[in-house]
Write an enzyme that holds these catalytic residues in place. Structure first.
Site, PDB file in Angstrom:
ATOM      1  N   ARG A  12      -1.813  -2.750  -6.692  1.00 37.38           N
ATOM      2  CA  ARG A  12      -2.105  -3.857  -5.773  1.00 37.38           C
ATOM      3  C   ARG A  12      -3.189  -4.750  -6.365  1.00 37.38           C
ATOM      4  O   ARG A  12      -3.083  -5.983  -6.359  1.00 37.38           O
ATOM      5  CB  ARG A  12      -2.530  -3.280  -4.426  1.00 37.38           C
TER       6      ARG A  12
ATOM      7  N   HIS B 139      -3.075   2.206  -5.399  1.00 37.48           N
ATOM      8  CA  HIS B 139      -3.775   0.956  -5.081  1.00 37.48           C
ATOM      9  C   HIS B 139      -4.108   0.131  -6.321  1.00 37.48           C
ATOM     10  O   HIS B 139      -4.344  -1.074  -6.215  1.00 37.48           O
ATOM     11  CB  HIS B 139      -5.047   1.262  -4.295  1.00 37.48           C
TER      12      HIS B 139
ATOM     13  N   HIS C 252      -4.196  -9.840   3.849  1.00 40.06           N
ATOM     14  CA  HIS C 252      -5.590  -9.579   4.185  1.00 40.06           C
ATOM     15  C   HIS C 252      -5.950 -10.288   5.489  1.00 40.06           C
ATOM     16  O   HIS C 252      -5.596 -11.446   5.680  1.00 40.06           O
ATOM     17  CB  HIS C 252      -6.514 -10.073   3.075  1.00 40.06           C
TER      18      HIS C 252
ATOM     19  N   TYR D  94     -11.699 -10.708  -5.786  1.00 43.64           N
ATOM     20  CA  TYR D  94     -10.958 -10.985  -7.015  1.00 43.64           C
ATOM     21  C   TYR D  94     -11.518 -12.172  -7.780  1.00 43.64           C
ATOM     22  O   TYR D  94     -11.186 -12.365  -8.953  1.00 43.64           O
ATOM     23  CB  TYR D  94      -9.480 -11.207  -6.691  1.00 43.64           C
TER      24      TYR D  94
ATOM     25  N   LYS E 186      -1.236  -2.426   7.918  1.00 45.36           N
ATOM     26  CA  LYS E 186      -2.382  -1.835   8.608  1.00 45.36           C
ATOM     27  C   LYS E 186      -2.569  -2.498   9.971  1.00 45.36           C
ATOM     28  O   LYS E 186      -2.219  -3.650  10.175  1.00 45.36           O
ATOM     29  CB  LYS E 186      -3.653  -2.023   7.768  1.00 45.36           C
TER      30      LYS E 186
ATOM     31  N   ARG F 238       0.844  -1.192   0.000  1.00 40.64           N
ATOM     32  CA  ARG F 238       0.000   0.000   0.000  1.00 40.64           C
ATOM     33  C   ARG F 238       0.882   1.246   0.000  1.00 40.64           C
ATOM     34  O   ARG F 238       2.068   1.185   0.328  1.00 40.64           O
ATOM     35  CB  ARG F 238      -0.918   0.011   1.228  1.00 40.64           C
TER      36      ARG F 238
END
Length: 414
Positions: A362, A359, A385, A394, A287, A263
């Site tokens: 990504r 992004h 994730h 996806y 994150k 990111r």
């Protein structure tokens, strides 16, 4: 000898200022310019701005000891009426004030007095940091929504916090839920719940109002991920001028984005110490205060090495990627990385996508891996994730796999 020092040795402007009434202070200021490594043009601009300020003060018979931020603003308004104020002028004058304060020539900066509302924000931030474990960057995102809420619901200030009722909260959300997108409305409600939970936790409001904040309906997986083809990603990479230091930096950043799927914030916070060259790994600050070690692909490592050897300015800053213009420090946020990605996309002629920033690389990596046969679980691990639902979006771009799920049409066609 640096470029700044070479310029100062032969600058008539610097000699004039040095021989003036405040020559010793000007020399201290020039030493600070050398320290941050400004370019020749940047150094001339800073000295010129300070010289003009001193001339203006002399014409108004203002003493240097009385100089402060308010007087600087008066000068900038005066200059703005005659010519445009350039982007670096305020920074040059801010650096001049810091030099004068370091030398004890002018008074320290006035301490700002917090209003009751600002005090509430500060205590709310401490609560989110200590009780909820949020980072400073996340806490800042809460404040605009809370500020708007208090201005409308508590116009009298902090004294009305205990008077907020359930109907006030519901009425506010119903009134403003459609001001922005559904995603922004959900973020507003998230901030309100956190703030109302804080008010009850600290006793500022006797009612537990967090539960009465309405939920905003937003369908999961309603949109498709925006992604580029492998050929488009390569076109973006090829558009970098790798003969220049800035081009080598941008190329390395784009390689990290497109090959590792980091990111923007994660790229901005990378440091020299995060790269383990012996192990071929990179430490990523992800994150939620997570830290993850990622394998450093050979082509990504080669791009970073090329930048470190022939592109990265000399600096004591430990951030991996630095600003190309002085002062040579790291990026303050991921917004700069997003702008680098956006500029690269525009340079490659790639336009018209819903999301045109960092992004998209990504998403492109995840989609390319899926087309290459990687499983959703493997993609989720690479992208770090927390939830499988985040990766599951996806699956909507795997057309061939979706064909096997389609029902046969009458007549046998599928």
């Amino acid at each position: 000898m640096t470029i700044t020092q070479e310029y100062l040795e032969r600058s008539r402007l610097f000699r004039r200022l040095k021989n003036g009434a405040h020559g010793q202070l000007v020399e201290l200021y020039a030493a600070r310019l050398v320290e941050v490594g400004l370019s020749r043009i940047g150094t001339w601009r800073c000295l010129n701005v300070v010289g003009n300020l001193l001339d203006w003060m002399a014409s108004h018979r203002a003493r240097l000891a009385n100089l402060d931020e308010r007087m600087v603003e008066r000068y900038l308004r005066h200059q703005g009426a005659k010519q445009s104020i350039q982007l670096g002028d305020r920074a040059a004058l801010k650096r001049w004030l810091l030099t004068l304060r370091t030398a004890g020539t002018i008074a320290p900066a006035a301490v700002s007095v917090n209003t009751p509302q600002e005090q509430i924000f500060a205590e709310f931030g401490d609560y989110l940091r200590s009780e909820r474990g949020l980072t400073a960057r996340t806490i800042v995102h809460h404040l605009p929504a809370i500020r708007r809420f208090l201005c409308e619901v508590c116009p009298a200030g902090a004294t009305d916090l205990g008077k907020i009722k359930q109907e006030d909260v519901i009425r506010y959300v119903e009134c403003h839920a459609q001001d922005w997108s559904s995603r922004s409305a959900k973020a507003m409600c998230w901030s309100l719940r956190a703030f109302l939970r804080y008010l009850h936790h600290t006793g500022l409001n006797p009612h537990a109002l967090a539960g009465c904040v309405p939920s905003i309906r937003q369908w999961k997986f309603a949109s498709l991920p925006t992604y580029l083809s492998a050929a488009q990603v390569q076109r973006v990479l090829d558009g970098c001028d790798r003969a220049s230091p800035t081009g080598r930096r941008d190329y390395a950043i784009l390689m990290v984005l497109s090959k590792l799927g980091l990111r923007a914030d994660e790229v901005a916070t990378l440091t020299l110490d995060d790269v383990d060259w012996r192990a071929g790994e990179m430490l990523v600050r992800a994150k939620g205060r997570q830290r993850a070690r990622m394998p450093l692909a050979p082509d990504v490592g080669a791009a970073v090495v090329a930048y470190l050897r022939d592109g990265r300015p000399k600096s004591s800053c430990r951030e991996l990627f630095l600003r190309s213009l002085a002062p040579h420090v790291g990026f303050c946020s991921g917004g700069a990385i997003t702008m680098i990605a956006k500029t690269a996309l525009e340079r490659a002629g790639i336009r018209g996508y819903a999301h045109q920033g960092a992004h998209i690389f990504r998403h492109s990596l995840a989609t390319e891996l899926l087309h290459s046969g990687a499983t959703l679980s493997e993609i989720g691990q690479l992208l770090r994730h927390k939830s499988h639902d985040t990766t599951r979006i996806y699956a909507k771009v795997d057309i061939e796999a979706l064909r096997t799920l389609s029902l046969p049409w009458p007549g046998g066609a599928q």
